[in-house]
Design a protein around this motif. Structure first.
Motif, PDB file in Angstrom:
ATOM      1  N   ALA A 211      36.274  45.362  38.780  1.00 12.93           N
ATOM      2  CA  ALA A 211      36.043  45.127  37.350  1.00 12.93           C
ATOM      3  C   ALA A 211      35.526  43.715  37.099  1.00 12.93           C
ATOM      4  O   ALA A 211      34.611  43.510  36.295  1.00 12.93           O
ATOM      5  CB  ALA A 211      37.339  45.358  36.576  1.00 12.93           C
ATOM      6  N   ILE A 212      36.089  42.744  37.795  1.00 10.52           N
ATOM      7  CA  ILE A 212      35.658  41.351  37.637  1.00 10.52           C
ATOM      8  C   ILE A 212      34.242  41.165  38.182  1.00 10.52           C
ATOM      9  O   ILE A 212      33.403  40.494  37.570  1.00 10.52           O
ATOM     10  CB  ILE A 212      36.636  40.399  38.346  1.00 10.52           C
ATOM     11  N   SER A 247      32.679  48.000  33.790  1.00 11.42           N
ATOM     12  CA  SER A 247      32.586  46.572  33.479  1.00 11.42           C
ATOM     13  C   SER A 247      31.144  46.091  33.481  1.00 11.42           C
ATOM     14  O   SER A 247      30.747  45.273  32.646  1.00 11.42           O
ATOM     15  CB  SER A 247      33.411  45.751  34.480  1.00 11.42           C
ATOM     16  N   LEU A 276      37.507  44.060  30.779  1.00 12.55           N
ATOM     17  CA  LEU A 276      38.187  44.080  32.079  1.00 12.55           C
ATOM     18  C   LEU A 276      39.371  45.037  32.058  1.00 12.55           C
ATOM     19  O   LEU A 276      39.617  45.766  33.031  1.00 12.55           O
ATOM     20  CB  LEU A 276      38.651  42.676  32.451  1.00 12.55           C
ATOM     21  N   SER A 280      39.576  48.373  34.329  1.00 11.85           N
ATOM     22  CA  SER A 280      40.683  48.434  35.300  1.00 11.85           C
ATOM     23  C   SER A 280      41.576  49.640  35.042  1.00 11.85           C
ATOM     24  O   SER A 280      41.946  50.367  35.975  1.00 11.85           O
ATOM     25  CB  SER A 280      41.515  47.151  35.232  1.00 11.85           C
TER      26      SER A 280
END
Length: 289
Positions: A211-212, A247, A276, A280
């Motif tokens: 996600a990041i 994301s 995020l 997630s």
């Protein structure tokens, strides 16, 4: 190896091209029948739960990337549509697209597509109402948009549908072909054992990492769909793949820069954290499929 890569590319590209053109044409053919002014009035005046559902519907029928969503958000704010409803549209629009969902259903299966749609819809609504309840409406900057005269709504128009389909192809189709090319290379080059070992299995912590990573990548869903198809065929787990898809589509560095013009810093941070969280949670949910 090169023959396998080319063969895989042509197969994926041809299949996705037929689906992309067909679904895009049908959507544009019926665009003129969509009463946008009435939808905007519903978003502004209806009870919250009705407006929330219409915000999601509006997201479905406006096939934009994350950056293209911003002008509509500004216009909705200018017309005094409720903050929570505008936020629902902001989060739902880049990740809910009928054309992309059709491709997702074809490549990843109807079960994945349905769970993806329901999850992103629910989380978009939850985030929109949560940001309102937490008082983030005060973090809006003064938004001024030049008023332009509205053109009359188009009717059922074959020429318009063809024109808009080709226009959409010019802006989106190259990303789909890039995705098909990357997917073909992954299919022919990347060892399946490596992907299964490092990106597969029950390694849940890959989900928040994916996600990041997705936000700075700025990969459209039209690009990610064929890539994800090949990665999953090689053994990548569905959870981190979904987190990466959501994301990268739901937020991007260009979009975040644009949001700085209408959001104060706290709301920009809340937006990033929300994307995020959405990606997630969605990714972790797919571990239970």
């Amino acid at each position: 190896m090169m023959f396998d890569i080319l063969q895989s590319f042509y197969r994926i590209a041809l299949e996705l091209t037929v689906l992309f053109i067909g679904v895009s044409f049908l959507i544009n053919l019926f665009q003129g029948l969509i009463p946008y002014k009435k939808i905007e009035a519903i978003l502004e005046n209806s009870p919250s739960y009705i407006s929330a559902l219409f915000a999601v519907l509006f997201a479905f029928i406006t096939p934009f990337c994350s950056c293209s969503t911003i002008p509509i958000v500004v216009n909705l704010l200018r017309n005094h549509v409720r903050f929570s409803i505008v936020m629902i549209f902001l989060f739902a629009s880049p990740v809910l697209d009928l054309t992309i969902l059709t491709l997702m259903t074809y490549l990843l299966g109807w079960k994945v597509s349905v769970i993806y749609t329901l999850t992103t819809t629910f989380l978009s609504i939850l985030i929109g109402f949560s940001l309102h309840a937490l008082g983030f409406e005060s973090q809006l900057k003064n938004v001024y948009v030049e008023h332009t005269s509205q053109s009359p709504e188009k009717k059922f128009d074959l020429r318009f549908a063809v024109k808009e389909t080709f226009s959409l192809m010019r802006s989106v189709y190259p990303y789909l072909i890039i995705g098909a090319g990357i997917g073909a290379v992954i299919h022919g080059v990347v060892p399946a054992d490596w992907i299964a070992q490092y990106l597969g299995g029950d390694t849940w912590w890959l989900v928040p990492i994916a996600a990041i990573i997705g936000i700075p990548l700025y990969i459209r869903l039209s690009t990610m769909i064929p890539i994800s198809h090949m990665l999953m065929a090689k053994g990548m787990a569905l959870g981190p793949m979904m987190a990466l898809m959501i994301s990268s589509a739901g937020a991007s560095l260009p979009e975040i820069t644009l949001l700085h013009s209408i959001f104060k810093k706290k709301l920009v941070v809340a937006f990033i954290v929300s994307v995020l969280s959405m990606s997630s949670i969605s990714g972790l949910l797919f571990y239970f499929i």
